[in-house]
Structures are given as structure tokens and as C-alpha cells.
Design a protein around this motif. Structure first.
Motif, PDB file in Angstrom:
ATOM      1  N   VAL A 184       0.848  -1.195   0.000  1.00 59.03           N
ATOM      2  CA  VAL A 184       0.000   0.000   0.000  1.00 59.03           C
ATOM      3  C   VAL A 184       0.882   1.244   0.000  1.00 59.03           C
ATOM      4  O   VAL A 184       1.770   1.395   0.854  1.00 59.03           O
ATOM      5  CB  VAL A 184      -0.921   0.004   1.230  1.00 59.03           C
ATOM      6  CG1 VAL A 184      -1.714   1.302   1.303  1.00 59.03           C
ATOM      7  CG2 VAL A 184      -1.855  -1.199   1.183  1.00 59.03           C
ATOM      8  N   LEU A 185       0.658   2.142  -0.952  1.00 58.39           N
ATOM      9  CA  LEU A 185       1.404   3.389  -1.072  1.00 58.39           C
ATOM     10  C   LEU A 185       0.466   4.585  -0.960  1.00 58.39           C
ATOM     11  O   LEU A 185      -0.734   4.471  -1.202  1.00 58.39           O
ATOM     12  CB  LEU A 185       2.157   3.448  -2.400  1.00 58.39           C
ATOM     13  CG  LEU A 185       3.170   2.333  -2.692  1.00 58.39           C
ATOM     14  CD1 LEU A 185       3.788   2.541  -4.061  1.00 58.39           C
ATOM     15  CD2 LEU A 185       4.244   2.279  -1.613  1.00 58.39           C
ATOM     16  N   ALA A 186       1.024   5.730  -0.616  1.00 56.81           N
ATOM     17  CA  ALA A 186       0.247   6.961  -0.468  1.00 56.81           C
ATOM     18  C   ALA A 186      -0.284   7.435  -1.823  1.00 56.81           C
ATOM     19  O   ALA A 186       0.287   7.108  -2.875  1.00 56.81           O
ATOM     20  CB  ALA A 186       1.120   8.050   0.156  1.00 56.81           C
ATOM     21  N   PRO A 187      -1.359   8.223  -1.818  1.00 60.92           N
ATOM     22  CA  PRO A 187      -1.920   8.699  -3.088  1.00 60.92           C
ATOM     23  C   PRO A 187      -0.908   9.405  -3.984  1.00 60.92           C
ATOM     24  O   PRO A 187      -0.970   9.269  -5.211  1.00 60.92           O
ATOM     25  CB  PRO A 187      -3.029   9.662  -2.626  1.00 60.92           C
ATOM     26  CG  PRO A 187      -3.465   9.102  -1.303  1.00 60.92           C
ATOM     27  CD  PRO A 187      -2.206   8.590  -0.659  1.00 60.92           C
ATOM     28  N   LYS A 188       0.034  10.149  -3.408  1.00 62.62           N
ATOM     29  CA  LYS A 188       0.996  10.892  -4.232  1.00 62.62           C
ATOM     30  C   LYS A 188       1.971   9.976  -4.965  1.00 62.62           C
ATOM     31  O   LYS A 188       2.720  10.433  -5.838  1.00 62.62           O
ATOM     32  CB  LYS A 188       1.776  11.882  -3.364  1.00 62.62           C
ATOM     33  CG  LYS A 188       2.732  11.249  -2.383  1.00 62.62           C
ATOM     34  CD  LYS A 188       3.563  12.295  -1.634  1.00 62.62           C
ATOM     35  CE  LYS A 188       4.594  12.946  -2.524  1.00 62.62           C
ATOM     36  NZ  LYS A 188       5.499  13.829  -1.758  1.00 62.62           N
ATOM     37  N   ALA A 189       1.982   8.670  -4.640  1.00 59.22           N
ATOM     38  CA  ALA A 189       2.914   7.749  -5.287  1.00 59.22           C
ATOM     39  C   ALA A 189       2.566   7.496  -6.740  1.00 59.22           C
ATOM     40  O   ALA A 189       3.423   7.096  -7.527  1.00 59.22           O
ATOM     41  CB  ALA A 189       2.941   6.422  -4.526  1.00 59.22           C
ATOM     42  N   TYR A 190       1.315   7.721  -7.134  1.00 55.37           N
ATOM     43  CA  TYR A 190       0.840   7.300  -8.449  1.00 55.37           C
ATOM     44  C   TYR A 190       0.730   8.469  -9.413  1.00 55.37           C
ATOM     45  O   TYR A 190       0.203   9.529  -9.068  1.00 55.37           O
ATOM     46  CB  TYR A 190      -0.525   6.617  -8.295  1.00 55.37           C
ATOM     47  CG  TYR A 190      -0.485   5.475  -7.310  1.00 55.37           C
ATOM     48  CD1 TYR A 190      -0.010   4.224  -7.684  1.00 55.37           C
ATOM     49  CD2 TYR A 190      -0.892   5.663  -5.988  1.00 55.37           C
ATOM     50  CE1 TYR A 190       0.056   3.190  -6.775  1.00 55.37           C
ATOM     51  CE2 TYR A 190      -0.836   4.623  -5.071  1.00 55.37           C
ATOM     52  CZ  TYR A 190      -0.354   3.389  -5.471  1.00 55.37           C
ATOM     53  OH  TYR A 190      -0.281   2.366  -4.558  1.00 55.37           O
ATOM     54  N   ASP A 191       1.242   8.245 -10.638  1.00 50.60           N
ATOM     55  CA  ASP A 191       1.107   9.289 -11.648  1.00 50.60           C
ATOM     56  C   ASP A 191      -0.152   9.040 -12.484  1.00 50.60           C
ATOM     57  O   ASP A 191      -0.912   8.098 -12.234  1.00 50.60           O
ATOM     58  CB  ASP A 191       2.357   9.378 -12.529  1.00 50.60           C
ATOM     59  CG  ASP A 191       2.601   8.115 -13.367  1.00 50.60           C
ATOM     60  OD1 ASP A 191       1.662   7.313 -13.550  1.00 50.60           O
ATOM     61  OD2 ASP A 191       3.747   7.941 -13.841  1.00 50.60           O
ATOM     62  N   ALA A 192      -0.352   9.875 -13.485  1.00 49.85           N
ATOM     63  CA  ALA A 192      -1.579   9.805 -14.270  1.00 49.85           C
ATOM     64  C   ALA A 192      -1.706   8.486 -15.031  1.00 49.85           C
ATOM     65  O   ALA A 192      -2.814   8.047 -15.367  1.00 49.85           O
ATOM     66  CB  ALA A 192      -1.632  10.975 -15.249  1.00 49.85           C
ATOM     67  N   LYS A 193      -0.575   7.841 -15.298  1.00 47.03           N
ATOM     68  CA  LYS A 193      -0.601   6.574 -16.029  1.00 47.03           C
ATOM     69  C   LYS A 193      -0.652   5.365 -15.102  1.00 47.03           C
ATOM     70  O   LYS A 193      -0.642   4.221 -15.559  1.00 47.03           O
ATOM     71  CB  LYS A 193       0.621   6.481 -16.938  1.00 47.03           C
ATOM     72  CG  LYS A 193       0.664   7.547 -18.028  1.00 47.03           C
ATOM     73  CD  LYS A 193       1.893   7.374 -18.913  1.00 47.03           C
ATOM     74  CE  LYS A 193       1.922   8.414 -20.019  1.00 47.03           C
ATOM     75  NZ  LYS A 193       3.125   8.252 -20.892  1.00 47.03           N
ATOM     76  N   GLY A 194      -0.678   5.601 -13.782  1.00 46.68           N
ATOM     77  CA  GLY A 194      -0.783   4.509 -12.831  1.00 46.68           C
ATOM     78  C   GLY A 194       0.540   3.962 -12.347  1.00 46.68           C
ATOM     79  O   GLY A 194       0.572   3.035 -11.538  1.00 46.68           O
TER      80      GLY A 194
END
Length: 503
Positions: A175-185
């Protein structure tokens, strides 16, 4: 300095039955192992790992275990010493119906300072379901995750999945924080995970820097940080430990074991099996009779006694002796065809050198196959330069070491990911109707003992195709400096450094 809001290290009561593949021997647990301290900072640990990042430290592939071994990432659950699902970011869970589970989150923070919330967890799991290729833990599994109130996450699977709590322990479902993910996932674990150590910098494939995460829910780690070095050469790892350049070195080659002082060697029985995977989709081994000829040519005892110098057991199946239930439940392979005549059939045999025994084993296999009538070309690369070609079926045969319970802790899951038509780590490129039926049947069994029986029946179906030849079941040697304590000797090879690891 901000201190953790909770110091609870005792596991909360798990409200659902779990599946427990019993292990012979025992190991120290990870995150909460050892006594954490808030009064004195330990030194930084210098750790040598065998595998450089192959996918920019994405949590969805082979790099996931690099993150978990360094104490960076965690999932909703973990595996305990007996292989059962244990609390991690989820303090408890219960099964609501045959397809739905409700997980209750503990109070914890991400390393970027944001709170662990049901919405964040649900979003993180959703990103994992959309990753391409799919994480091995989700091979053949479709799931959805939704927030439920202030502390709940409801996970629903398209089909009944009795092993879901084990599956969610996979390093690839961290599980990672929301800021870990870019627009492409794509997911970036730098400073966005939940473990006791926070990744601060990655220096390509050479090294990584980690600092202690002081707000870790399980208590502050004793070491103040980790200086990780990726050293693919096994002799170099052993030399680095022997000369005091590193404190911990994983995967010491058996050829180097005798060069280390006895008190710096730790040997652990693992669920890792070294196997010969044969490409069933194209080339020489598309012919099942030639696969049978290759299997008949292999002398596994020569590998265990020679190449591995007694630090391994001759291959008996996909599951080795570290699972003490496997041997008593094993059934003979079914559906094998008679061996054909190779008649000089050309074979490209590939392996990687991150584990030094593998090129040696491949060389012995080359000789054995040539004696049987094959013409063999050997190709050796570093793993990160080999994996994509192996998965794409560019080799006729592949020698690799695979921890059968690494991805999920469930003995059925490795069969799905490695040998089913839809498998995401199907190096043998096997697609067999009878195998898929056996695996599907095993996936639906909830009772632990009966699931083990079904797994062994599916193993027999896989071995009957001769798509894989189990060579040896490994014992892993870890080099530990004389002043170091608390290293986690994990048979699943998911954890190496915990809160109690220090020098």
C-alpha cells in the motif's frame, strides 16, 4: 521529533480463518521483531543485495521484494512463522460472504506524513489491479476495493477466493500513499510507503539510500537508516562482508560459504526451488516427447551434491522440504508421454548470474542434455537484462530460482501465475487445459488440508506436461557481520531488515 501514535506490537485478533502452509524450522518475524528504541539511534546498516532494480523499483514486479526486504513497503497482511496470514496494515478482517472480505485498518501514517485511510488503501489496491503486466499475486484474480467508514476496506473478488488474506500479504500489493501514483498509474515508492525505513534516493542500479521512518506504527527502528548496495556478483558480496564494507550480504554463493567465519553465516531452509523451465509454445520443446527426453536426461542429485555442495536438496517437485506437508501429500505426475530422440535438436539454454550457482548448474545441464543428444547453446546475463526475453519466450530453456510462496504465501497461487494459460510469470509458456482445470479446482478449496491436497494434484498435472523440471530445493546463506543483530531470516525471502536489526 514526532513520535508514533501507537506502540502496539501485539497482533490483534484475526477474525477470519486463515490458510497456513506449515514450514519446517522457524524464522524471526519482520516489522515488530526485536525491541525498538526511542532513546538511542543505532548506526546505519550497510546491506548488499543480489538483484539490482529491474523495473525502476516498481512494486508490481520483481522489484517488489527489494522494497519489502529493506523494510520500505507493507501490505494489509503479512505471513507469520507458520505461513498463516497475520495482521500488518490491517489489524483484523472477517469474511462477509464467499466473495467479500472486510479489513479493519490500524492507525498508521504514510511516510509522506499523510494518514493511512480506507480511501487511500482502496485506491492503492485499485492501481495494482490495473497494472500491466498484472502483479503475480493477482494472476487470474479480479478484485475491487472500496472504503467502508472510518477504518474499513471492503475487498470483493469476482470469484470466491479463500486465500485472499494470504494474497494481500504479497510484496507486489504493498500500500502506497496517493501521491505515489502518476496519471498513467505508475507507482513511485520513494517516500510514499508505510514501513520502518523510508526510501530517499535511488542511484540507478548501483545503490539506494534509506532513512528511518520515525512515525512507523510498529515503533522506531533501531538502525537510523540503510545504505543499500546492489551487487550482482556473489563473490563480490561475500568479499564486501568479509572485509567489513557491508554489514549484511544476502544470497552468499555456496562456493564462498567456507570463506566466511562460522559465526557470520546463516543458513535458512526456504521455499525456493531451482528449476529448468522448457518453452512449450515454440521451438524444440513444443514437442512434449522432447521435453520428456530433457527431463529424463537431468540428474538432480549431481546438482545438489556438486554445484550446491550439499546446501540444497534434490528436486522433488514444485514445493520443497521447507513445506513439511508437501512430501506426504505428493502424488506422481500424470499424463507424461514417452521420451523422444533429440537427434541433435538445437537448444538455447539461458540463465542469470545474480545467483552464482545458476550458471554452474546450467553448465552441468548443458553437458547432461548434450549427452542425451541435444545441441545446446548457453546464454548467461544479469537478471534485469534477461527477464523480459525469458517471459517473451526467446529461449528454449531457462534455469531460474523461484520462491514458490513469495508472491502470496498460498501454494496454489504459484501454479496459477507460473503455469496457467493466463499466468503472468509463465516462463514455460504453458497453456494446458487439464492444468488449468486442476489449478481452478484448487483455487476454490477453502479448507487448509484439502487445499494442500488440491495443490499437489495440480502440481502432478503440471509436472506431467514436463514443462518444468525441478532441480534442487535451496537453502539460502546470508552473511551477517559479527556486530549485527536482528537480521530476519525469512524462508519466504520477503524480509531481511526489521525494526530490531542493528549494529
Amino acid at each position: 521529533m514526532r513520535f508514533p501514535r501507537r506502540r502496539r506490537l501485539a497482533a490483534a485478533l484475526v477474525l477470519a480463518p486463515t490458510l497456513a502452509p506449515l514450514l519446517s524450522g522457524c524464522f524471526a518475524s519482520g516489522g515488530g521483531s526485536g525491541e525498538a528504541t526511542d532513546t538511542k539511534d543505532g548506526s546505519r546498516l550497510r546491506v548488499a543485495l543480489a538483484f539490482p532494480p529491474a523495473e525502476n523499483l516498481s512494486p508490481y514486479g520483481a522489484d517488489a521484494t527489494l522494497l519489502s526486504r529493506l523494510g520500505v513497503t507493507e501490505g494489509l497482511t503479512a505471513l507469520d512463522a507458520n505461513g498463516a496470514a497475520a495482521p500488518a496494515l490491517a489489524s483484523s478482517w472477517r469474511r462477509e460472504n464467499d466473495r467479500t472480505w472486510l479489513f479493519t485498518l490500524r492507525e498508521a501514517d504514510f511516510q509522506d506524513g499523510t494518514a493511512l485511510t480506507p480511501a487511500a488503501v482502496a485506491a492503492s489496491l485499485t492501481h495494482a489491479t490495473r497494472a500491466q503486466p498484472a502483479p503475480a499475486a493477482l494472476s487470474g484474480v479480479a478484485l475491487t476495493a472500496q472504503a467502508d467508514g472510518a477504518t474499513g476496506v471492503r475487498v470483493t473478488t469476482a470469484a470466491p477466493d479463500p486465500a485472499l488474506p494470504l494474497r494481500l500479504s504479497s510484496p507486489s500489493l504493498a500500500v502506497l500513499a496517493p501521491k505515489a501514483y502518476d496519471a498513467k498509474g505508475a507507482a513511485d515508492p520513494v517516500g510514499t510507503a508505510t514501513g520502518p525505513f523510508r526510501l530517499t534516493k535511488v542511484n540507478g542500479s548501483a545503490s539506494a539510500d534509506l532513512d528511518r521512518f520515525d512515525d512507523y506504527w510498529g515503533g522506531r527502528a533501531q538502525a537510523s537508516g540503510i545504505d543499500a548496495r546492489f551487487i550482482a556478483d556473489g563473490t563480490a558480496r561475500a568479499n564486501a562482508l568479509r572485509t567489513g564494507q557491508v554489514d549484511v550480504a544476502e544470497a552468499i554463493p555456496v562456493s564462498q560459504a567456507a570463506t566466511l567465519d562460522a559465526d557470520t553465516r546463516r543458513e535458512t531452509a526456504t521455499t525456493r526451488t531451482t528449476s529448468l523451465q522448457l518453452n512449450t509454445k515454440s521451438g524444440v520443446f513444443k514437442d512434449p516427447s522432447l521435453r520428456a527426453a530433457a527431463r529424463a536426461a537431468v540428474d538432480t542429485s549431481a546438482l545438489a551434491k556438486g554445484v550446491y555442495e550439499g546446501h540444497a536438496d534434490a528436486g522433488a517437485g514444485i514445493y520443497g522440504p521447507a513445506l513439511n506437508w508437501a512430501e506426504s501429500k505428493r502424488v506422481p505426475p500424470v499424463g507424461r508421454v514417452p521420451a523422444g530422440k533429440p537427434a541433435g535438436a538445437p537448444v538455447t539454454l539461458a540463465t542469470y548470474d545474480n545467483r552464482p550457482e545458476l550458471p554452474e548448474a546450467a553448465q552441468v545441464l548443458k553437458q547432461q542434455l548434450e549427452k542425451a543428444g541435444f545441441k545446446v547453446k548457453l546464454e548467461v546475463r544479469e537478471y534485469s537484462r534477461l527477464e523480459s526475453d525469458a517471459l517473451a519466450g526467446k529461449f528454449d530453456a531457462f534455469v531460474g530460482a523461484r520462491n514458490s510462496l513469495l508472491d502470496t504465501g498460498d501454494p496454489v497461487a504459484v501454479l496459477s501465475s507460473d503455469y496457467s494459460c493466463a499466468g503472468s510469470y509463465n516462463l514455460a509458456r504453458l497453456c494446458d487445459k487439464k492444468v488449468d482445470q486442476a489449478v481452478a479446482k484448487a483455487q476454490g478449496v477453502a479448507d487448509t488440508a484439502k487445499r494442500q491436497d488440491a495443490a499437489m494434484a495440480a502440481e502432478a498435472a503440471v509436472l506431467g506436461t514436463d514443462a518444468v523440471v525441478p532441480l534442487v530445493h535451496q537453502r539460502v546463506i546470508t552473511g551477517v557481520g559479527a556486530e549485527v543483530s536482528g537480521v530476519v531470516l525469512d524462508p519466504y525471502e520477503r524480509t531481511l531488515v526489521g525494526t530490531g536489526t542493528r549494529r
